[in-house]
Design an enzyme around this catalytic site. Structure first.
Site, PDB file in Angstrom:
ATOM      1  N   SER A  39     -78.440 -21.525  -8.513  1.00  0.00           N
ATOM      2  CA  SER A  39     -79.604 -22.127  -7.858  1.00  0.00           C
ATOM      3  C   SER A  39     -79.829 -23.522  -8.395  1.00  0.00           C
ATOM      4  O   SER A  39     -79.529 -23.812  -9.566  1.00  0.00           O
ATOM      5  CB  SER A  39     -80.856 -21.288  -8.108  1.00  0.00           C
ATOM      6  OG  SER A  39     -82.006 -21.923  -7.583  1.00  0.00           O
ATOM      7  N   TYR A  84     -86.480 -16.567 -13.619  1.00  0.00           N
ATOM      8  CA  TYR A  84     -85.517 -16.929 -12.570  1.00  0.00           C
ATOM      9  C   TYR A  84     -84.739 -18.179 -12.950  1.00  0.00           C
ATOM     10  O   TYR A  84     -83.504 -18.198 -12.874  1.00  0.00           O
ATOM     11  CB  TYR A  84     -86.243 -17.145 -11.254  1.00  0.00           C
ATOM     12  CG  TYR A  84     -85.315 -17.500 -10.110  1.00  0.00           C
ATOM     13  CD1 TYR A  84     -84.564 -16.513  -9.474  1.00  0.00           C
ATOM     14  CD2 TYR A  84     -85.182 -18.814  -9.676  1.00  0.00           C
ATOM     15  CE1 TYR A  84     -83.709 -16.831  -8.432  1.00  0.00           C
ATOM     16  CE2 TYR A  84     -84.327 -19.147  -8.630  1.00  0.00           C
ATOM     17  CZ  TYR A  84     -83.592 -18.151  -8.012  1.00  0.00           C
ATOM     18  OH  TYR A  84     -82.741 -18.481  -6.984  1.00  0.00           O
TER      19      TYR A  84
END
Length: 269
Positions: free
Chosen positions: A144, A157
């Site tokens: 990501s 995350y």
């Protein structure tokens, strides 16, 4: 060699195949002739996708309905994949939470780390020896843009995706010349279709339409990049901006700004 051509014995594995990028990766792989193993928690969705792929593309499709945040489930899948001929591993499964970590469910945060990082590591280790021995194979890591910087209110995350980003690029260095391809997909917001007024989320409200990237296009780009052994795919304006900010901007300046944005996501969760 490189990524093996489709055959009756090879399988491409897609984790998190029940929605979003994972579902589109499965569709693109099947369209290109690859038989696939679909992995996700929602078995009913996977069975529906399997029927679609078999009917549309005449490929073999296997379903593994399991929760990859459960170490015993990961161990079972790893044992199986180590004994199969795996041509492609798409490490796509992942979840995110928003808000101050001290206020979030601790068990959920631990499960998130196991899914986003530990499962990626374990599954890669399961298939890598056969790929190296064969001199061919492809591993697509779905990291990501969030993994490029510290992000308050998205701590677990961001940290888990930082692991995936770094693991992917480190692995490339080790595998140079082996015939095994490794590509990192580092997306920002990715959308499947256009959300209705009823199901639009806080993320939809805060991120303008022009910054979203379509998941089917992201899947095509990612598998094309894997075939070419490209190091990193960064689709979309926001992803590129986050990559630049994470690499070149002072973290003491960037982190509070990004953290405030992610804090709004937590407020709406």
């Amino acid at each position: 060699m490189a990524v093996p051509h489709p055959s009756s014995t090879f399988r491409a594995v897609v984790t998190g195949a029940s929605s979003g990028i994972g579902m589109e990766l499965a569709r693109v792989l099947a369209r290109r002739g690859h038989s696939v193993i679909l992995v996700a928690r929602r078995g009913d969705v996977l069975e529906g996708l399997a029927d679609e792929l078999r009917g549309d593309f005449s490929v073999e499709v296997e379903v593994r309905a399991m929760d990859l945040s459960d170490p015993s489930a990961v161990a079972t899948l790893c044992d199986e994949l180590a004994e199969r001929e795996i041509s492609v591993l798409a490490n796509n499964a992942g979840v995110a939470t928003f808000g101050p970590i001290a206020e979030l469910d601790a068990a959920g945060e631990r499960a998130q780390l196991r899914l986003n990082a530990n499962a990626v590591h374990d599954l890669t280790l399961a298939v890598l020896p056969q790929m190296v021995a064969r001199g061919s194979g492809g591993i697509l890591m779905v990291g990501s843009a969030a993994g490029n910087m510290p992000i308050p209110n998205n701590a677990t995350y961001a940290a888990s995706k930082a692991f995936v980003n770094t693991f992917s690029e480190s692995l490339r260095g080790e595998l140079k010349g082996t015939g095994v391809h490794v590509t990192l997909l580092a997306p920002g917001p990715v959308r499947t279709g256009v959300p209705s007024a009823d199901d639009a989320s806080t993320v939809d409200d805060l991120v303008p339409d022009f910054l979203w990237h379509d998941s089917s296009r992201v899947a095509e780009m990612s598998l094309d990049a894997l075939a070419r052994n490209k190091m990193r795919v960064v689709p979309g304006t926001l992803s590129k901006a986050m990559s630049v900010a994470g690499g070149y901007s002072p973290r003491a300046v960037v982190a509070p700004i990004v953290g405030r944005f992610y804090g709004k996501l937590g407020d709406g969760a």
